[in-house]
Scaffold this motif. Structure first.
Motif: not given
Length: 599
Positions: A409-415, A429-431, A450-458, A473-475
């Protein structure tokens, strides 16, 4: 004036980017550093293939055969760095691929000065000799970004050897590299230190090049000097032209809408003719620079019997030239030669750079007009998108990954900061295919991957007035992302499914110049039938050749690690035979010699 003066920038003279990245015969890549204002993933992925595998490959071919990109990344893990303006990575079009995750360790986003841009476009490549001799470097200064844009560009390629004596002419380049801070690995530190000592080979007809780098700490800004001038710059504004002195500009080549936006103009203005515009690319991201059809930045000055030609990344704008206020990070190089030899401005029936044997056939006189309201609105939205990119990057968003069964699971945090001119923001995520709308304070769930599609590019998708949309897109910093080996294992499981694909990958990891076409055939055949009848490469010969080569020990060690991560079907005869051979080979060479250079 000689015919040579007509052909300095003849349309038949081309610098092929893929070929320009290929190591010279008898050398291997030691390190590479590239800078760009913007980039897209698939174009960036072609770079390590050219650098490591000595073979140009097209973007679509990478999608058809990801083994080439995977093998190249493994060979260049700590040797290549790509710097791009923060938040200026293009969102992918069409099919999304986990291959983008391979770029996470290579790409560094650079926060530009406030109100300005990180805009240099250069490549520095360092090559090591395979049979003794001095280290070599190659410098490519250009006007194009690392994207699939087809606009008209200009580039300079220089070759040189590292000398004992420090070369003061390279100080601006060294200063820019130092400002970027790239000493994080031994190969990149070696590139920087060697750059201080490179003596560039002469360019026929020209004196040695003079470099100018604009970055926050530099004081030595490029200025054109006295003389009659022509300017080729897609973007221009009143501040930039005021610094250049419009009264001495005999020709200005720029984009139609930017000419329309000027308060005062030189005596002659030109644009690309309809016949000179590049073929439109339906899959290209429509950024302002890519829409221009022209990326070339040239400042041509005639003084007496001399011509000075300055090319690089800076437009004829106040920010591009550092005239007043915010100043972009830029790179310029000036070449000087006798006009009779290298050519002058030309045009209007006269031979020269803008003449019939130069760039003249691409140009047409500009028809004066006023900037339209919809053009002003589009420019306002482009500025709002640029400000939004910088603001979101500065807000330091964070990702959190958590395992659930066989997915994450993926969550994004920011103000989310205030974004004037932007009506709504979505993220994914870019994937991922489906975006999630965000507003106010997070965190927001980006569902699972999936694990193969996990990335830090958003990817962030923006909307503005009148249905205008944009994406970038940013990292992002991440917590809970599994270690690199686990993600690599997942990628390998997705990509290597047949014995022929396995052996093609092994060859790509070990051979000096692997068979890229063979890898593509193996991938295509395997995808179609689950099996492949492509001929298997001679693995034992490949292993022995790598073992005896200068840098083969490092490649064998890395391949050993990768093979250990593969989930191979040991019941399949070819795969079982390879594993037996691999085990016997490792036993024969011994663990100590496997990890060091062979005497």
């Amino acid at each position: 004036m000689s015919r040579q003066s007509d052909t300095t920038f003849a349309l038949s003279h081309r610098v092929d980017f893929g070929e320009a990245l290929t190591p010279p015969e008898g050398y291997r890549l030691e390190a590479a550093l590239g800078t760009t204002f913007s980039m897209d993933f698939l174009t960036a992925l072609t770079v390590p293939v050219s650098l490591a595998l000595r073979s140009g490959v097209q973007r679509d071919e990478l999608l058809a055969s990801p083994l080439a990109a995977l093998a190249a990344m493994r060979r260049l893990e700590d040797r290549v760095a790509i710097c791009v303006e923060a938040g200026n990575i293009h969102a992918p079009g069409g099919k999304r691929t986990p291959l983008v995750t391979l770029l996470e360790g290579m790409v560094t986003e650079i926060a530009p000065p406030k109100g300005a841009s990180f805009h240099p476009k250069l490549w520095l490549l360092r090559f090591a000799p395979e049979a003794g001799g001095p280290m070599r470097q190659r410098l490519i200064i250009m006007s194009r970004n690392l994207t699939r844009d087809r606009s008209r560009d200009v580039a300079l390629r220089l070759e040189g050897e590292e000398q004992d004596k420090r070369q003061q002419v390279n100080a601006p380049l060294v200063g820019l590299v130092d400002w970027l801070g790239f000493r994080r690995t031994k190969p990149l530190k070696g590139l920087r230190d060697g750059l201080d000592h490179v003596k560039w080979e002469n360019i026929p007809g020209f004196a040695r090049p003079l470099f100018h780098a604009h970055y926050p700490e530099t004081r030595a800004l490029w200025r054109p000097g006295a003389g009659r001038m022509a300017v080729i710059s897609p973007f221009c504004d009143d501040g930039g032209l005021a610094m250049l002195e419009p009264g001495r500009i005999c020709a200005l080549v720029a984009c139609d809408d930017w000419l329309a936006g000027l308060s005062t103009r030189p005596v002659r203005c030109l644009t690309l003719g309809d016949h000179g515009l590049p073929e439109p690319d339906p899959e290209a991201v429509a950024t302002p620079e890519d829409r221009a059809g022209l990326h070339a930045k040239l400042f041509i000055v005639e003084e007496g019997d001399q011509t000075r030609i300055t090319l690089g990344s800076g437009n004829a704008t106040a920010a591009g030239l550092g005239a007043n206020g915010p100043r972009n990070v830029e790179i310029f190089v000036t070449l000087r030669g006798e006009t009779a030899t290298v050519g002058g401005i030309g045009g209007d029936g006269n031979p020269g750079i803008l003449g019939e044997e130069g760039l003249g056939p691409l140009m047409q006189d500009w028809t004066p007009r006023e900037l339209q309201s919809e053009e002003k609105a589009a420019r306002d939205f482009d500025r709002a998108v640029r400000d939004a990119r910088h603001a979101i990057f500065a807000a330091r968003p964070e990702l959190t990954f958590a395992p659930v069964e066989e997915r994450l699971t993926v969550s994004l945090a920011m103000t989310l900061p205030p974004l004037p001119g932007i009506f709504s923001v979505s993220a994914r995520l870019v994937t991922q295919t489906d975006p999630v709308q965000i507003s106010g304070e997070g965190p927001w769930s980006l569902t699972s991957v999936s694990l193969a599609n996990a990335t830090t590019f958003v990817q962030f998708d923006l909307s503005g007035p009148d249905g205008a949309t944009a994406a970038f897109v940013t990292k992002i910093d991440a917590e809970g992302l599994p270690a690199g080996d686990a993600r690599l294992e997942a990628l390998l499981s997705d990509m290597v499914k047949t014995p022929e694909q396995l052996l093609a990958f092994v060859a790509a990891m070990l051979e000096r110049q692997p068979d890229i076409d063979g890898m593509m055939r193996a991938t295509a055949d395997g995808a179609a039938s689950g099996q492949s009848r492509a001929p298997a490469p001679p693995v034992l010969e490949t292993l022995l050749a790598a073992y005896l080569s200068e840098d083969g020990a490092a490649r064998i060690k890395d391949l050993d690690r990768v093979v250990g991560l593969m989930k191979l079907d040991e019941k399949e005869e070819t795969m079982a035979a390879f594993l037996r051979l691999w085990a016997e080979f490792k036993a024969a060479i011994g663990p100590k010699r496997r990890g060091r250079k062979v005497a």
